[in-house]
Scaffold this active site. Structure first.
Site, PDB file in Angstrom:
ATOM      1  N   TYR A  32      11.905 -21.407 -67.042  1.00  6.04           N
ATOM      2  CA  TYR A  32      12.441 -21.596 -65.681  1.00  6.04           C
ATOM      3  C   TYR A  32      13.855 -21.018 -65.605  1.00  6.04           C
ATOM      4  O   TYR A  32      14.838 -21.764 -65.683  1.00  6.04           O
ATOM      5  CB  TYR A  32      12.535 -23.076 -65.334  1.00  6.04           C
ATOM      6  CG  TYR A  32      11.323 -23.947 -65.606  1.00  6.04           C
ATOM      7  CD1 TYR A  32      10.179 -23.851 -64.824  1.00  6.04           C
ATOM      8  CD2 TYR A  32      11.354 -24.895 -66.621  1.00  6.04           C
ATOM      9  CE1 TYR A  32       9.079 -24.676 -65.060  1.00  6.04           C
ATOM     10  CE2 TYR A  32      10.266 -25.729 -66.869  1.00  6.04           C
ATOM     11  CZ  TYR A  32       9.137 -25.602 -66.096  1.00  6.04           C
ATOM     12  OH  TYR A  32       8.070 -26.428 -66.337  1.00  6.04           O
ATOM     13  N   LEU A  37      16.603 -27.389 -57.592  1.00  3.59           N
ATOM     14  CA  LEU A  37      17.425 -28.384 -56.896  1.00  3.59           C
ATOM     15  C   LEU A  37      17.749 -29.613 -57.747  1.00  3.59           C
ATOM     16  O   LEU A  37      18.889 -29.851 -58.115  1.00  3.59           O
ATOM     17  CB  LEU A  37      16.729 -28.788 -55.594  1.00  3.59           C
ATOM     18  CG  LEU A  37      17.490 -29.598 -54.555  1.00  3.59           C
ATOM     19  CD1 LEU A  37      16.758 -29.591 -53.208  1.00  3.59           C
ATOM     20  CD2 LEU A  37      17.844 -30.996 -54.913  1.00  3.59           C
ATOM     21  N   ASP A  39      17.036 -30.331 -60.782  1.00  6.37           N
ATOM     22  CA  ASP A  39      17.523 -30.009 -62.133  1.00  6.37           C
ATOM     23  C   ASP A  39      19.047 -29.840 -62.096  1.00  6.37           C
ATOM     24  O   ASP A  39      19.763 -30.393 -62.937  1.00  6.37           O
ATOM     25  CB  ASP A  39      16.897 -28.708 -62.644  1.00  6.37           C
ATOM     26  CG  ASP A  39      15.392 -28.829 -62.844  1.00  6.37           C
ATOM     27  OD1 ASP A  39      14.674 -28.953 -61.852  1.00  6.37           O
ATOM     28  OD2 ASP A  39      14.933 -28.809 -64.009  1.00  6.37           O
ATOM     29  N   ASP A 170       5.032 -32.403 -60.210  1.00  2.00           N
ATOM     30  CA  ASP A 170       4.067 -31.405 -59.719  1.00  2.00           C
ATOM     31  C   ASP A 170       2.600 -31.817 -59.685  1.00  2.00           C
ATOM     32  O   ASP A 170       1.925 -31.608 -58.694  1.00  2.00           O
ATOM     33  CB  ASP A 170       4.168 -30.127 -60.558  1.00  2.00           C
ATOM     34  CG  ASP A 170       5.578 -29.562 -60.572  1.00  2.00           C
ATOM     35  OD1 ASP A 170       6.498 -30.242 -60.085  1.00  2.00           O
ATOM     36  OD2 ASP A 170       5.747 -28.449 -61.083  1.00  2.00           O
ATOM     37  N   TYR A 368       1.983 -33.078 -68.809  1.00  3.70           N
ATOM     38  CA  TYR A 368       2.969 -32.917 -67.739  1.00  3.70           C
ATOM     39  C   TYR A 368       3.279 -34.231 -67.040  1.00  3.70           C
ATOM     40  O   TYR A 368       3.743 -35.168 -67.675  1.00  3.70           O
ATOM     41  CB  TYR A 368       2.412 -31.859 -66.779  1.00  3.70           C
ATOM     42  CG  TYR A 368       3.429 -30.866 -66.326  1.00  3.70           C
ATOM     43  CD1 TYR A 368       4.325 -30.299 -67.206  1.00  3.70           C
ATOM     44  CD2 TYR A 368       3.506 -30.489 -64.987  1.00  3.70           C
ATOM     45  CE1 TYR A 368       5.258 -29.381 -66.760  1.00  3.70           C
ATOM     46  CE2 TYR A 368       4.429 -29.565 -64.545  1.00  3.70           C
ATOM     47  CZ  TYR A 368       5.303 -29.020 -65.443  1.00  3.70           C
ATOM     48  OH  TYR A 368       6.228 -28.131 -65.004  1.00  3.70           O
ATOM     49  N   GLU A 412      11.270 -30.969 -72.841  1.00  2.00           N
ATOM     50  CA  GLU A 412      11.081 -31.182 -71.394  1.00  2.00           C
ATOM     51  C   GLU A 412      10.506 -32.584 -71.146  1.00  2.00           C
ATOM     52  O   GLU A 412      10.881 -33.251 -70.189  1.00  2.00           O
ATOM     53  CB  GLU A 412      10.121 -30.100 -70.880  1.00  2.00           C
ATOM     54  CG  GLU A 412       9.969 -30.002 -69.376  1.00  2.00           C
ATOM     55  CD  GLU A 412       9.012 -28.879 -68.957  1.00  2.00           C
ATOM     56  OE1 GLU A 412       8.444 -28.200 -69.851  1.00  2.00           O
ATOM     57  OE2 GLU A 412       8.829 -28.683 -67.744  1.00  2.00           O
TER      58      GLU A 412
HETATM   59  C1  GLC Z   1       8.666 -28.346 -63.144  1.00  2.00           C
HETATM   60  C2  GLC Z   1       8.944 -29.822 -62.868  1.00  2.00           C
HETATM   61  C3  GLC Z   1      10.006 -29.949 -61.779  1.00  2.00           C
HETATM   62  C4  GLC Z   1      11.247 -29.174 -62.235  1.00  2.00           C
HETATM   63  C5  GLC Z   1      10.910 -27.729 -62.583  1.00  2.00           C
HETATM   64  C6  GLC Z   1      12.072 -26.986 -63.225  1.00  2.00           C
HETATM   65  O1  GLC Z   1       8.130 -27.712 -62.043  1.00  2.00           O
HETATM   66  O2  GLC Z   1       7.786 -30.495 -62.489  1.00  2.00           O
HETATM   67  O3  GLC Z   1      10.312 -31.284 -61.527  1.00  2.00           O
HETATM   68  O4  GLC Z   1      12.208 -29.211 -61.242  1.00  2.00           O
HETATM   69  O5  GLC Z   1       9.852 -27.690 -63.506  1.00  2.00           O
HETATM   70  O6  GLC Z   1      12.490 -27.661 -64.372  1.00  2.00           O
END
Ligand code: GLC
Length: 446
Positions: A32, A37, A39, A170, A368, A412
Site C-alpha cells: 500500500y 485516511l 492509516d 474490507d 483479514y 498488519e
Molecule cells: C486495507 C485495510 C484498510 C486499510 C488499508 C491500507 O484495505 O482493510 O483498513 O486502510 O488496507 O492499510
C-alpha cells in the site's frame, strides 16, 4: 521506558521512517504505497510522540485530498515509484467535486481525523495548539457536514456507507454476507460457478506478495472491485448511487468512530472559541441518541443496519464492540460488551482481539477482517474501556498487544490463536500504535 519498550520504540520508529514517502507515510511500502485516511491518522498518533511537525504534515497532506463538498477520500494517490496506475481504477477527475491537481479515490473511510488532530494538540504548547486547531477546524467541519448532508439523507443521525472499504474492515462478515446473498454481479457469479479463482489469483497483486490464506477470498475481492466500478459509473454521486439501490449500510463501527470524532470536534471548536454550525451540532447530538437503534437486546450486541430496510445485520464482529470507543453508550451497555470481550467462545482469544468471534461460522484466524486481531481496533477498544473505567481489562489487552508485537514483529494483523504475524510485515499503523500504547502504559496516570 523499560528496555524492551525502548528497543520496541526504536524498531517502530525504523518501520515508520522506512515507510516515509515524504508526502505521507505508506501503510506498507510494497503493498500500500499511497496515503490512506485512517492509516495516516493512526500513524500521526504514533509519530506525535517524537516528531510533531511530521505528524502535522501527515494530516495536512491527507486533507489536501479533500473534495469540494467536504468529503475526505480514503486514498490519496502520490507519485510512488510504481502502482501509479492505481489512480486510474478510481478516475476521481470524472467528478466535478474532486480536488484539482491531485488524484484520489471516490469514497471515504472512518472519520479518525479529529482524534489525530486532538492527540497532536495534546503535545503542543497552548499557542501552537490553538494555531493548529484554527488551521484544521474549517476542513474538519466541512468533512463532518458532508458526512451528514450527503450520507444521512433521511436525517436519521446515522450515516451510511456505500462500500465495505469505507468501513476500513474490507471483508467484514455482515457486508460480505449481504453481498453474497443479494448482489454478486453476473460475471463474479460466473467466476464462482466455473471455479475460475486460480486464474484470477494469478493476476492478484496482494497474493503474489502475501500467502492467499491471509488475504481476502478471491470472490470477495472481485465483488468489492465490482461495486467500486459501479460507484465510478455514477461518478461517486451518492444520490445517484442510492437511487439505483446499490449497497448502503449504516455501519456500526463507522458511526461509533464518527461519534467519538464529533466529541473531539466540539473540543477543538471550544478551544478556539468557534461556534459549530447549528445544523451540524444538532446532527451530532442526534447520532449519540440514534446509536441505540443499533442495539439488539436478545444478543446484547450492537449491529450495522441496512439503510433501506432498517434491518439489523445480526452478525457480530469487532465493529459490534466499537460503541465502547464512541463513548455514547450507557455503562450498562458497556458492561454487556465487556462480557463478550471476556467470553472464551467470542472475543477472549490468547492474542486479543479477534475481528470476528471465535465461535462464529465466519471465523478464520488469518483471513483479514474475518478473524485476525488488528492493532487499530485493539487501540480503539482499549481507549473506550479506559473511559468507561474498565482499567484492568484495558491493561491486560494492552499488555498482550504489545507483547505480541514485540515477539512477532510489526505485522498488519495477527493470528488470534497463536499470535503469529500475518499480512504485510513492517505495517505502519502497527508500529505507530505500538508507540502510543507503550507511551501510555509508561506515563499515563492510572
Ligand atoms: C486495507 C485495510 C484498510 C486499510 C488499508 C491500507 O484495505 O482493510 O483498513 O486502510 O488496507 O492499510
Amino acid at each position: 521506558m523499560n528496555t524492551r519498550h525502548e528497543l520496541g520504540f526504536r524498531s517502530a520508529q525504523h518501520v515508520l521512517s522506512s515507510n516515509d514517502m515524504k508526502t505521507h507515510t505508506a501503510p506498507s511500502k510494497d503493498l500500500y504505497p499511497h496515503q490512506w485516511l485512517w492509516d495516516s491518522c493512526f500513524i500521526a498518533i504514533g509519530i506525535r510522540h517524537y516528531n510533531l511537525e511530521r505528524a502535522m504534515t501527515e494530516i495536512n497532506n491527507l486533507l489536501d485530498g479533500q473534495w469540494k463538498d467536504g468529503m475526505v477520500p480514503n486514498i490519496v494517490f502520490r507519485k510512488s515509484n510504481f502502482l501509479i496506475n492505481d489512480a486510474n481504477i478510481w478516475k476521481s477527475w470524472i467528478s466535478p467535486l474532486s480536488p484539482k491537481g491531485i488524484k484520489t479515490s471516490g469514497i471515504t473511510q472512518p472519520a479518525m481525523i479529529a482524534e489525530a488532530v486532538v492527540k497532536i494538540g495534546e503535545k503542543l504548547p497552548e499557542t501552537q495548539r490553538k494555531l493548529w486547531y484554527k488551521n484544521v477546524l474549517p476542513k474538519l467541519v466541512s468533512y463532518h457536514e458532508w458526512l451528514y448532508n450527503d450520507r444521512d439523507p433521511h436525517d436519521e443521525g446515522l450515516v451510511l456507507q456505500i462500500h465495505p472499504w469505507e468501513t476500513g474492515l474490507d471483508n467484514s462478515p455482515p457486508w460480505m454476507g449481504d453481498l453474497h446473498d443479494h448482489r454478486l454481479t453476473w460475471w463474479v457469479s460466473v467466476v464462482k460457478a466455473l471455479n475460475l479463482k486460480p486464474i484470477i489469483n494469478y493476476l492478484r497483486r496482494d497474493t503474489n506478495k502475501i500467502p492467499a490464506g491471509e488475504r481476502i477470498d478471491t470472490i470477495d475481492a472481485l465483488a468489492l472491485y465490482d461495486i467500486q466500478k459501479r460507484l465510478r459509473r455514477k461518478k461517486y454521486d451518492t444520490k445517484k448511487i442510492l437511487s439505483h439501490s446499490l449497497l448502503a449500510i449504516e455501519d456500526v463501527g463507522f458511526n461509533s468512530i464518527l461519534i467519538r470524532a464529533n466529541s473531539h470536534l466540539n473540543t477543538i471548536a471550544a478551544e478556539v472559541n468557534v461556534k459549530l454550525p447549528i445544523t451540524l451540532s444538532s446532527s451530532m447530538a442526534k447520532s449519540v441518541r440514534q446509536l441505540e437503534k443499533l442495539w439488539d437486546e436478545d444478543s446484547k450486541y450492537y449491529y450495522s443496519r441496512n439503510f433501506t430496510t432498517h434491518e439489523l445485520l445480526k452478525t457480530p464482529t469487532i465493529a459490534s464492540l466499537l460503541p465502547l470507543y464512541s463513548g455514547a453508550i450507557s455503562k450498562t451497555r458497556a458492561r454487556y460488551l465487556v462480557n463478550h470481550l471476556k467470553n472464551d467462545n467470542e472475543f477472549n482469544s490468547s492474542t486479543p482481539i479477534p475481528s470476528t468471534p471465535l465461535g462464529s461460522d465466519w471465523f478464520s484466524p488469518t483471513k483479514y477482517w474475518q478473524g485476525p486481531s488488528w492493532i487499530n481496533t485493539n487501540w480503539m477498544i482499549i481507549d473506550g474501556l479506559r473511559r468507561y473505567g474498565f482499567h484492568s481489562l484495558a491493561d491486560s489487552i494492552t499488555k498482550s498487544t504489545t507483547d505480541t508485537i514485540e515477539l512477532s514483529g510489526f505485522y498488519e494483523y495477527f493470528n488470534p490463536l497463536n499470535g503469529e504475524g500475518a499480512g504485510a510485515p513492517n505495517f505502519s499503523w502497527t508500529a505507530a500504535l505500538y508507540i502510543d500504547l507503550i507511551k501510555n502504559t509508561d506515563y499515563a496516570p492510572k
